[in-house]
Each structure stands twice: as structure tokens, then as C-alpha cells.
Design an enzyme around this catalytic site. Structure first.
Site, mmCIF file in Angstrom:
data_model
loop_
_atom_site.group_PDB
_atom_site.id
_atom_site.type_symbol
_atom_site.label_atom_id
_atom_site.label_comp_id
_atom_site.label_asym_id
_atom_site.label_seq_id
_atom_site.Cartn_x
_atom_site.Cartn_y
_atom_site.Cartn_z
ATOM 1 N N CYS A 172 -2.257 1.793 14.048
ATOM 2 C CA CYS A 172 -1.459 0.597 13.740
ATOM 3 C C CYS A 172 0.028 0.946 13.700
ATOM 4 O O CYS A 172 0.617 1.249 14.722
ATOM 5 C CB CYS A 172 -1.967 -0.018 12.431
ATOM 6 S SG CYS A 172 -1.528 -1.757 12.269
ATOM 7 N N HIS A 288 -7.782 -0.689 14.108
ATOM 8 C CA HIS A 288 -8.145 0.160 12.966
ATOM 9 C C HIS A 288 -9.578 0.678 13.063
ATOM 10 O O HIS A 288 -10.490 0.061 12.497
ATOM 11 C CB HIS A 288 -8.029 -0.640 11.663
ATOM 12 C CG HIS A 288 -6.625 -0.913 11.243
ATOM 13 N ND1 HIS A 288 -5.931 -0.098 10.387
ATOM 14 C CD2 HIS A 288 -5.786 -1.916 11.567
ATOM 15 C CE1 HIS A 288 -4.711 -0.574 10.201
ATOM 16 N NE2 HIS A 288 -4.607 -1.687 10.907
#
Ligand SMILES: *[C@@H]1O[C@H](CO)[C@@H](O)[C@H](O)[C@H]1NC(C)=O
Ligand SMILES: *[C@@H]1O[C@H](CO)[C@@H](O)[C@H](O)[C@H]1NC(C)=O
Ligand SMILES: *[C@@H]1O[C@H](CO)[C@@H](O)[C@H](O)[C@H]1NC(C)=O
Length: 414
Positions: A172, A288
Site C-alpha cells: 500500500c 493488502h
């Protein structure tokens, strides 16, 4: 029943004839088929889907970096802490990253971004890999966070150049950081707004994915499912992204990274969702992989067996490269002292998840709590009572004081 008997006979036969012991029981009785196919056939005949058995058939040679001599069978993975404000500590790590690497046989070492150069270097030489986690830090080129990350990144490049494999995983914000570090492009120029907070979705894999560390050896059914909106197993949670055309605008990015996948946000904006360095074992996921097995507060996170398998596969692929690193702490004593286990994780979701939009970590490690404005926010154990003044403080009162997530100006992308 028939299978049990078969295995029993095979075992006896193997015991009786040691010369044949190097053959597996399966080879002895059904030499025409490979073990993965046989296990798969059994699963199907028993009405079970042959989950996972495809993995057995994956050639290890498809890995770019996960081969060569194993130099550390006890890999330590450094995780760079994230700054936070209005939280009980000077920095934090979401426990999901710790568990993600534990699932693959690694152990976490927190690396504080405000450590001295000497300490950063000592920890770097002790760990076998590095994670730049997700978070909400503003990635200004001259921010202490980016400066610390750059030091670690440069040392990692040096190690790899010297023939000592040292992997980095950026998730991220960490994925964006990897691209900022090689290009020195300001985050304001490199990143565009995306509508992708709490967005489980798909990856559109590029041709380069087939020869990559994370996708080269993944089970073929997961390659399909990752791209299929029926499954939506890639968990996106970010407000910014790097659009693919920025690799044309700053060709240095194209030299540095292969784009392995792109994803389209809710608004139709395409962004780069997975990258791998052209030269080094550096991997970036805008999504993620660490969330599905470990994070439950954000109700949009997928928890299907396929989402979990992707998480486990990527952790294994990453930590397997870390095993090629020869770094180690100077002593067992130092190793014990640097492991994250001396820090007590806090069940943050218990207090914050009462907020409907909460998308922060379920469990969080806070560091240097006592440095926070000279106050210890945990005066009487993990559930503070405002220094004893409010003995009846509820979780909700607590959440008002100490928020992890949206409420302290860190609305997403942790
Ligand atoms: C980026 O900045 C760092 C530190 O200022 C410098 O060492 C590095 O060479 C720069 N890289 C590029 C590609 O400009
Ligand atoms: C959505 O798309 C429109 C039109 O391209 C753009 O103006 C807007 O900023 C986008 N919003 C987000 C959150 O990306
Ligand atoms: C806490 O609750 C108890 C029982 O309701 C009450 O007697 C007491 O006064 C409360 N203490 C404070 C500090 O409000």
C-alpha cells in the site's frame, strides 16, 4: 478404506525393502501419475475440491529470487514503524504484518524510523528482509520517514549488488514509497486520487506476472480468481495510486520496476497494483495480502479460502527469499532484544470498531508510548482509565481519546 489399505501395504513393503525406500508409495503402485494428480483425484472422488494440491505441481524454478543457498533458516524481518498522532505512542505497526510473516516462518523486528543511523544500520545487518507497511504518512521526500526508508533501501540495493540477496516488500503506502525512492518524484506529482478505500477487487495481471516472484509459482486457479470479479480477493484500501502512464512520464520507474498488475478503482481510474523490481527482490503491492487472515474490523475484507491462500502464498514467496540473506544479529541476546515480542500488542479494534467506518488495524503495536507528550496513556494496564480519575470509563470513552484510524486524521491506507 481402500486407500488406507494401500498406504499400509506400501509402508510394509518399504520397510521390508530399504533399497526401494527412496521411491514413494505412490510411485510403487501408480507410477504413471504424479503425486499431485493422485491427491487431486482422491480429493475429487471424495467430493472435496482439490484445493492447494496444484501447489505441489509448481516448479520451483519459476522463482526469480527464491533459490540458491539457504543462509538463514530463522529469518528475521524488519518492519519500518509508521508515525501516528493522537495515538498512544510515537509510532506503530499493524499486527497483520507481523502475523503475515510469522505464517511463513519469519519473525518480526520493529525498526523505528526515528532511530539513529547507527541503530538503523545495526538492525539492517541483523534482519533478512524488510517490510515497508501501509499507513497514512505523507511521503514528502524530505520527511524523516522517507529519509529513514531511503537509507534502508540504499543499503538493500548495495547488498543485492554485492550478491547478498535482501528482499523488500512494500504494501500500500509502502508500495508507493518504493516508487518514490527510485524516482525522487514528489508524491503530489506521482500519485493521483483513487476511489479505493475498503475496496476488495481484482488484479489485471500483465505478461510480466508469469515470471514474477509472487505470481510465478502461485496456484493456477488463484491466477484466475485474482482476476475474476466473482471472487474479489485483492483487498485495496487507499486514497491514492500510481497510474501506469506515469511510467512513461518518468522512464526511470520503467527501468526500476516491472508492472505485474493494474487495477481499476470505483471511479474508473486505473492504477498500478503490483510491481517487482527489474533487478532486485523488491516487491510492491498496492493491495493488502496481509489483511484477509488477520483483519476483521473492516467488514469489506475478504476471508474466503482463496483470499487466505493468496496471503499465505505471497508470505511464503517473500520469506523464502529472505532465507537467502546471510544477515544475522551479533548475538542471541541481541536477537531476543530486537524481536517484536517484548512489545505488547493492543486490541485496538475493540475500542475503535464501534465507529462504523473504522478501517484501522484490529491489533496494533505502539512504540515509545512513554515519549508521547510525557504521558503514559496506559497508566493502569492496557485499558486506560485516565490516570484513575474516570474509573467507569467505557470503551467508547477510550475510543474518543485514543483513536487509531480515521479519527486521527489517518483515514485509510494503513
Ligand atoms: C534521489 O535523491 C537522493 C537523495 O537526495 C539521491 O541520493 C539520489 O541519487 C536521487 N535519485 C535520483 C534518481 O535522482
Ligand atoms: C473520479 O473521476 C472524476 C472524473 O475523472 C474526477 O474528477 C474525480 O476526481 C475522481 N474522483 C476520485 C476520488 O478519484
Ligand atoms: C462509577 O460507577 C459507580 C456505580 O455506578 C458509581 O457509584 C461511582 O460514583 C462512579 N464513579 C465515577 C468516578 O463516576
Amino acid at each position: 478404506m481402500a486407500r488406507t489399505l494401500l498406504v499400509a501395504i506400501a509402508s510394509i513393503y518399504l520397510l521390508a525393502t530399504p533399497a526401494l525406500a527412496r521411491w514413494s508409495a505412490w510411485d510403487l503402485f501408480v507410477p504413471a501419475k504424479n503425486p499431485a494428480d493422485i491427491l487431486s483425484d482422491i480429493a475429487v472422488s471424495e467430493g472435496r475440491p482439490p484445493f492447494g494440491f496444484q501447489d505441489l505441481a509448481q516448479p520451483e524454478s519459476a522463482s526469480r529470487f527464491g533459490h540458491g543457498e539457504v543462509k538463514s533458516s530463522r529469518p528475521l524481518i524488519g518492519i519500518l514503524t509508521q508515525p501516528c498522532s493522537l495515538c498512544p505512542g510515537r509510532s506503530y505497526i499493524s499486527a497483520g504484518y507481523v502475523k503475515w510473516i510469522e505464517a511463513a516462518g519469519g519473525r518480526a523486528v520493529p525498526i523505528r524510523f526515528y532511530d539513529s543511523d547507527r541503530e538503523l544500520h545495526r538492525l539492517f545487518k541483523s534482519v533478512n528482509a524488510l517490510i515497508f507497511p501501509g499507513g497514512l504518512t505523507w511521503l514528502w521526500l524530505d520527511s524523516p520517514y522517507v529519509i529513514a526508508a531511503r537509507k534502508l533501501y540504499n543499503w538493500a540495493v548495495e547488498e543485492n549488488e554485492a550478491g547478498n540477496p535482501f528482499p523488500i516488500h512494500g504494501a500500500c503506502l509502502g508500495h508507493q514509497l518504493l516508487q518514490i525512492l527510485v524516482s525522487n518524484v514528489s508524491r503530489d506529482d506521482l500519485l493521483v486520487r483513487t476511489d479505493a478505500v475498503s475496496h476488495p477487487t481484482t488484479l489485471k495481471l500483465t505478461e510480466a506476472a508469469a515470471a514474477s516472484e509472487y505470481f510465478g509459482t502461485i496456484a493456477p486457479d488463484l491466477v484466475k480468481k485474482l482476476q475474476d470479479s466473482h471472487y474479489n480477493i485483492a483487498m485495496e484500501n487507499h486514497e491514492y495510486g500510481v497510474p501506469p502512464h506515469h511510467y512513461d512520464r518518468w522512464p526511470i520507474l520503467k527501468d526500476a520496476y516491472r508492472i505485474l498488475s493494474t487495477t481499476v478503482d470505483r471511479n474508473g481510474t486505473e492504477y498500478i497494483s503490483t510491481i517487482e523490481s527489474t533487478k532486485y527482490p523488491f516487491f510492491g503491492t498496492q493491495w493488502h495480502p496481509e489483511k484477509p487472515p488477520y483483519e476483521f474490523s473492516d467488514k469489506t475484507i475478504p476471508h474466503s479460502i482463496d483470499a487466505i491462500r493468496v496471503s499465505q502464498h505471497t508470505a511464503n514467496a517473500f520469506v523464502e527469499v529472505a532465507r537467502r540473506s546471510s544477515h544475522r544479529p551479533e548475538s542471541d541476546e541481541e536477537e531476543l532484544a530486537m524481536l517484536i515480542y517484548s512489545d505488547v500488542p493492543i486490541f485496538t479494534a475493540r475500542f475503535d470498531a464501534i465507529e462504523e467506518s473504522y478501517d484501522g488495524p484490529d491489533i496494533t503495536y505502539f512504540f515509545d508510548v512513554e515519549d508521547r507528550k510525557g504521558q503514559n496513556p496506559f497508566p493502569s494496564g492496557p485499558f486506560p482509565s485516565d490516570g484513575g480519575k474516570d474509573e467507569n470509563a467505557t470503551a467508547s470513552d477510550y475510543a474518543k481519546s485514543y483513536r487509531v484510524g480515521r479519527s486521527y486524521g489517518m483515514p485509510s491506507t494503513f
